[in-house]
Design a protein around this motif. Structure first.
Motif, PDB file in Angstrom:
ATOM      1  N   GLY A  43       0.782  -1.228  -0.300  1.00 46.24           N
ATOM      2  CA  GLY A  43      -0.030  -0.098  -0.072  1.00 46.24           C
ATOM      3  C   GLY A  43       0.985   1.189  -0.098  1.00 46.24           C
ATOM      4  O   GLY A  43       2.138   1.024  -0.198  1.00 46.24           O
ATOM      5  N   ILE A  44       0.210   2.632   0.192  1.00 44.56           N
ATOM      6  CA  ILE A  44       1.111   3.701   0.159  1.00 44.56           C
ATOM      7  C   ILE A  44       2.112   3.625   1.135  1.00 44.56           C
ATOM      8  O   ILE A  44       3.228   4.247   1.091  1.00 44.56           O
ATOM      9  N   ALA A  45       1.981   3.166   2.296  1.00 46.40           N
ATOM     10  CA  ALA A  45       2.723   3.067   3.307  1.00 46.40           C
ATOM     11  C   ALA A  45       3.970   2.289   3.122  1.00 46.40           C
ATOM     12  O   ALA A  45       5.116   2.913   3.304  1.00 46.40           O
ATOM     13  N   GLY A  46       3.820   1.102   2.553  1.00 44.32           N
ATOM     14  CA  GLY A  46       5.014   0.256   2.473  1.00 44.32           C
ATOM     15  C   GLY A  46       5.886   0.958   0.972  1.00 44.32           C
ATOM     16  O   GLY A  46       7.227   0.885   1.212  1.00 44.32           O
ATOM     17  N   ARG A  70      -5.578   0.015  -0.429  1.00 43.83           N
ATOM     18  CA  ARG A  70      -6.769   0.741  -0.376  1.00 43.83           C
ATOM     19  C   ARG A  70      -6.916   2.025  -1.424  1.00 43.83           C
ATOM     20  O   ARG A  70      -7.909   2.676  -1.273  1.00 43.83           O
ATOM     21  N   ALA A  71      -5.867   2.144  -1.999  1.00 46.36           N
ATOM     22  CA  ALA A  71      -5.827   3.048  -3.221  1.00 46.36           C
ATOM     23  C   ALA A  71      -5.469   2.695  -4.387  1.00 46.36           C
ATOM     24  O   ALA A  71      -4.459   2.834  -5.033  1.00 46.36           O
ATOM     25  N   THR A  72      -6.590   1.723  -4.999  1.00 46.55           N
ATOM     26  CA  THR A  72      -6.553   1.340  -6.500  1.00 46.55           C
ATOM     27  C   THR A  72      -7.576   1.819  -7.227  1.00 46.55           C
ATOM     28  O   THR A  72      -8.684   2.524  -6.641  1.00 46.55           O
ATOM     29  N   LYS A  83     -11.499   2.958  -6.438  1.00 43.70           N
ATOM     30  CA  LYS A  83     -12.167   1.894  -5.626  1.00 43.70           C
ATOM     31  C   LYS A  83     -11.836   2.007  -4.172  1.00 43.70           C
ATOM     32  O   LYS A  83     -12.483   1.348  -3.296  1.00 43.70           O
ATOM     33  N   GLY A  84     -11.157   2.986  -3.728  1.00 45.66           N
ATOM     34  CA  GLY A  84     -10.978   3.159  -2.248  1.00 45.66           C
ATOM     35  C   GLY A  84     -10.752   4.937  -2.311  1.00 45.66           C
ATOM     36  O   GLY A  84     -11.562   5.622  -2.737  1.00 45.66           O
ATOM     37  N   ALA A  85      -9.489   5.316  -1.830  1.00 43.98           N
ATOM     38  CA  ALA A  85      -8.979   6.740  -1.754  1.00 43.98           C
ATOM     39  C   ALA A  85      -9.518   7.547  -2.947  1.00 43.98           C
ATOM     40  O   ALA A  85      -9.249   6.911  -4.084  1.00 43.98           O
ATOM     41  N   GLY A 271       1.865 -10.806  -5.555  1.00 40.71           N
ATOM     42  CA  GLY A 271       1.170 -12.375  -5.484  1.00 40.71           C
ATOM     43  C   GLY A 271       1.865 -12.963  -4.330  1.00 40.71           C
ATOM     44  O   GLY A 271       2.165 -14.338  -4.738  1.00 40.71           O
ATOM     45  N   THR A 272       2.717 -12.525  -3.443  1.00 46.50           N
ATOM     46  CA  THR A 272       3.107 -13.027  -2.309  1.00 46.50           C
ATOM     47  C   THR A 272       2.494 -12.720  -1.008  1.00 46.50           C
ATOM     48  O   THR A 272       2.671 -11.786  -0.474  1.00 46.50           O
ATOM     49  N   THR A 273       1.819 -13.682  -0.285  1.00 46.16           N
ATOM     50  CA  THR A 273       1.141 -13.547   0.822  1.00 46.16           C
ATOM     51  C   THR A 273       1.934 -13.944   1.949  1.00 46.16           C
ATOM     52  O   THR A 273       2.406 -15.354   2.001  1.00 46.16           O
ATOM     53  N   VAL A 274       2.495 -12.996   2.540  1.00 47.55           N
ATOM     54  CA  VAL A 274       3.317 -13.284   3.928  1.00 47.55           C
ATOM     55  C   VAL A 274       2.789 -13.938   4.990  1.00 47.55           C
ATOM     56  O   VAL A 274       1.518 -13.342   5.298  1.00 47.55           O
ATOM     57  N   VAL A 275       2.999 -14.975   5.433  1.00 51.38           N
ATOM     58  CA  VAL A 275       2.298 -15.769   6.438  1.00 51.38           C
ATOM     59  C   VAL A 275       3.148 -15.979   7.733  1.00 51.38           C
ATOM     60  O   VAL A 275       2.541 -16.200   8.790  1.00 51.38           O
ATOM     61  N   ALA A 306       3.766  -3.179   6.814  1.00 56.62           N
ATOM     62  CA  ALA A 306       3.182  -2.080   6.328  1.00 56.62           C
ATOM     63  C   ALA A 306       1.629  -2.617   6.042  1.00 56.62           C
ATOM     64  O   ALA A 306       1.158  -2.628   4.891  1.00 56.62           O
ATOM     65  N   THR A 307       1.233  -3.556   6.843  1.00 56.30           N
ATOM     66  CA  THR A 307       0.079  -4.046   6.849  1.00 56.30           C
ATOM     67  C   THR A 307      -1.062  -3.580   7.908  1.00 56.30           C
ATOM     68  O   THR A 307      -0.544  -2.958   8.756  1.00 56.30           O
ATOM     69  N   PRO A 308      -2.492  -3.520   7.589  1.00 61.27           N
ATOM     70  CA  PRO A 308      -3.211  -3.252   8.782  1.00 61.27           C
ATOM     71  C   PRO A 308      -2.787  -3.922  10.108  1.00 61.27           C
ATOM     72  O   PRO A 308      -2.363  -5.243  10.011  1.00 61.27           O
ATOM     73  N   TYR A 471      -2.765   8.462  11.194  1.00 60.11           N
ATOM     74  CA  TYR A 471      -4.092   8.916  10.888  1.00 60.11           C
ATOM     75  C   TYR A 471      -4.525   8.427   9.858  1.00 60.11           C
ATOM     76  O   TYR A 471      -3.969   8.040   8.811  1.00 60.11           O
ATOM     77  N   PRO A 472      -6.104   8.218   9.766  1.00 62.48           N
ATOM     78  CA  PRO A 472      -6.579   7.108   8.749  1.00 62.48           C
ATOM     79  C   PRO A 472      -6.622   8.091   7.273  1.00 62.48           C
ATOM     80  O   PRO A 472      -7.884   8.075   6.653  1.00 62.48           O
ATOM     81  N   THR A 473      -5.646   8.462   6.737  1.00 63.79           N
ATOM     82  CA  THR A 473      -5.761   8.988   5.370  1.00 63.79           C
ATOM     83  C   THR A 473      -4.441   8.601   4.700  1.00 63.79           C
ATOM     84  O   THR A 473      -3.328   8.138   5.214  1.00 63.79           O
TER      85      THR A 473
END
Ligand SMILES: Cc1cc2nc3c(=O)[nH]c(=O)nc-3n(C[C@H](O)[C@H](O)[C@H](O)COP(=O)(O)OP(=O)(O)OC[C@H]3O[C@@H](n4cnc5c(N)ncnc54)[C@H](O)[C@@H]3O)c2cc1C
Length: 494
Positions: A43-46, A70-72, A83-85, A271-275, A306-308, A471-473
């Motif tokens: 996401g934008i943070a990472g 969340r910003a796509t 689709k989000g921001a 396409g890599t889901t960190v577990v 950088a994940t929720p 902050y949630p922006t």
């Protein structure tokens, strides 16, 4: 996406999640090198963290096929929609630097950017909002409201620099509703801002803290001078600039993450889901599962998650301190759904963002082609129109919105839309739904104290980034990424 496809995708996703999180952990394997830093989440943070760590040996792992989180943006018949921001304020700090570095063309959102619908009448821009407030209260009350907000806002600073004085700490401990009540503001203030807060935070005035509400209110009254009556209000706004101070790009905010992702090249693995993230002495082992099901572990000297926060908690559970675990656990998320309605005739096209009266499932209706129609001749004659419905729960604790089927959701949305803009539902030809289970980290009372503490105890090679840290922006999420990058540099240089 059709309803059947959606159910199938949901089932597959659920099955995959169960499989992913139940496979026993393997020891670090098939690694050949140790990266300086691994960033989890594109996401934008990472992505911003990666931008500031460009000179280091880094890898960014992202679960989806495309970065942006969340910003796509989506695309329909050559037109883009969020689709989000949706938009930014005037870019500062990292976003300003990124926009300049990649020569992205910022588009100011043309006025009227904000429209409020109240009792069947539309009020345009900040002037319209102030006009409505004066009409429902009085000029002197509006002055008092603006003054009170701006006085607190002057003492405000971004996390982690914000000094929580006794006064600010108290405002962090009470809800926005309590603040409205103790200042004896008329109910219209709470009513109007309740829908604003649901739109911005996925939670209403009685759920978010007064301290988190104040910057959003202050944004409406920047440079405001006291007024005597409605006439002077008109003069006051007539003298102010026409700038909306709201910005996006031709392809939406997503242009920023896409430019950053492009710059990363093969240092970004989509396409890599960190577990799992483990620490093995001084080295971190980050295990991810790729789309073909193969499992791979990467090593690094430092990691930025950088994940929720619920995902961060799950990934690093075993290497977090008790306090980190407790703080991450205390972050609540609001769900949110965006629905793109495709039509030949516009449904709403008299402003960018129409804030609807409180009490409906949705908070805002956007004209997704507002920017392109203003800046591009070609779009003006386009035979397709896209309207975005932003649906938020009445309480962030209510997750039922996410469980509604496409059919149920569309029925509810179209019925409500017809009550506001009669006949709209007949124009809808097709739709696209995006569900955000982790839409907004809710700024419940105590959030600033929680964030300050989380920043203070982050370190030792493991860092967090994401909007729940500031902050949630979009902008705050970018700043959190920059901050995490600075901390990684300090850590690596030590
Ligand atoms: C509907 C909606 C509208 C919004 N509107 C605005 C707006 O107009 N203006 C504004 O400023 N803000 C807005 N926001 C808020 C803004 O979008 C967010 O604050 C910001 O995008 C958050 O960025 P982030 O990087 O912290 O998180 P995210 O964008 O959520 O990024 C996290 C990334 O981590 C990835 N990930 C998750 N789990 C894993 C895993 N296990 N392995 C690998 N990767 C993983 C995700 O796929 C995602 O790409 C809106 C949010 C929503 C939901």
């Amino acid at each position: 996406m059709r309803f059947g496809d959606f159910m199938l995708t949901t089932k597959i996703t659920l099955l995959l999640s169960v499989l992913i999180f139940s496979v026993p952990t393997l020891a670090a394997d098939n690694h050949t090198k140790t990266y300086d830093v691994i960033i989890v989440g594109g996401g934008i943070a990472g992505l911003t963290a990666a931008f500031y760590l460009d000179d280091y040996d880094l890898l960014l792992l992202e679960k989806e096929q495309q970065a942006g989180g969340r910003a796509t943006s989506g695309q329909y018949k050559g037109l883009y929609y969020a689709k989000g921001a949706e938009y930014l304020g005037t870019p500062e700090g990292p976003l300003k630097e990124i926009i300049s570095k990649f020569s992205l063309r910022l588009r100011e959102i043309p006025a009227p950017a904000d429209v409020i619908l109240s009792e069947g009448k539309m009020y345009f821009g900040d002037y319209g909002k102030a006009q409505l407030l004066v009409k429902k209260s009085s000029a002197s009350e509006l002055n008092r409201f603006a003054r009170q907000t701006l006085t607190v806002y002057e003492k405000y600073d971004d996390i982690p620099d914000l000094e929580l004085s006794k006064e600010l700490k108290r405002l962090d401990d009470i809800t926005a509703s309590q603040w409205f009540q103790e200042n004896h503001f008329s109910p219209i203030y709470s009513e109007i801002y309740n829908v604003t807060f649901r739109g911005l935070f996925g939670a209403g005035s009685d759920e978010i803290s007064a301290l988190s509400a104040i910057p959003e209110i202050a944004f409406d009254f920047e440079g405001f001078e006291e007024i005597d009556e409605e006439n002077t209000l008109a003069e006051e706004f007539a003298n102010s600039t026409n700038s909306t101070e709201m910005y996006s790009f031709d392809r939406g905010i997503a242009e920023i993450p896409l430019a950053l992702a492009n710059h990363l090249g093969n240092r970004l693995r989509t396409g890599t889901t960190v577990v799992e993230v483990k620490r093995e002495e001084d080295i971190f082992a980050v295990t991810g599962i790729q789309t073909d099901g193969s499992r791979r572990t990467y090593l690094a000297e430092s990691v930025i998650l950088a994940t929720p926060s619920p995902i961060t908690l799950k990934l690093a559970e075993n290497i977090l301190s008790d306090e980190q675990r407790k703080l991450l656990k205390s972050v609540n998320y609001a769900p949110y759904i965006t629905i793109a309605l495709f039509s030949e005739e516009p449904i709403f096209n008299t402003g960018f963002d129409l804030a609807v009266p409180d009490g409906l499932i949705f908070t805002d209706i956007y004209d997704a082609t507002w920017i392109s129609r203003h800046y591009h001749e070609k779009s003006r004659n386009h035979e397709t129109s896209i309207t975005l419905i932003y649906a938020a729960p009445f309480s962030y604790k209510d997750k039922s919105l996410l469980n509604m089927t496409d059919k149920e959701l569309m029925k509810r949305v179209l019925t409500e839309l017809d009550t506001l803009l009669p006949g709209s539902s007949n124009r809808v030809k097709d739709f696209n739904i995006t569900r955000h289970p982790y839409a907004y980290p809710v700024m419940t009372p105590g959030s600033y104290q929680r964030m300050t503490r989380l920043h203070a105890i982050t370190g030792e090679g493991l860092f967090f980034a994401g909007d729940y840290m500031i902050y949630p922006t979009f902008e705050a999420a970018a700043s959190s990424g920059q901050l995490a990058a600075e901390r990684v540099k300090d850590w690596l240089e030590d």
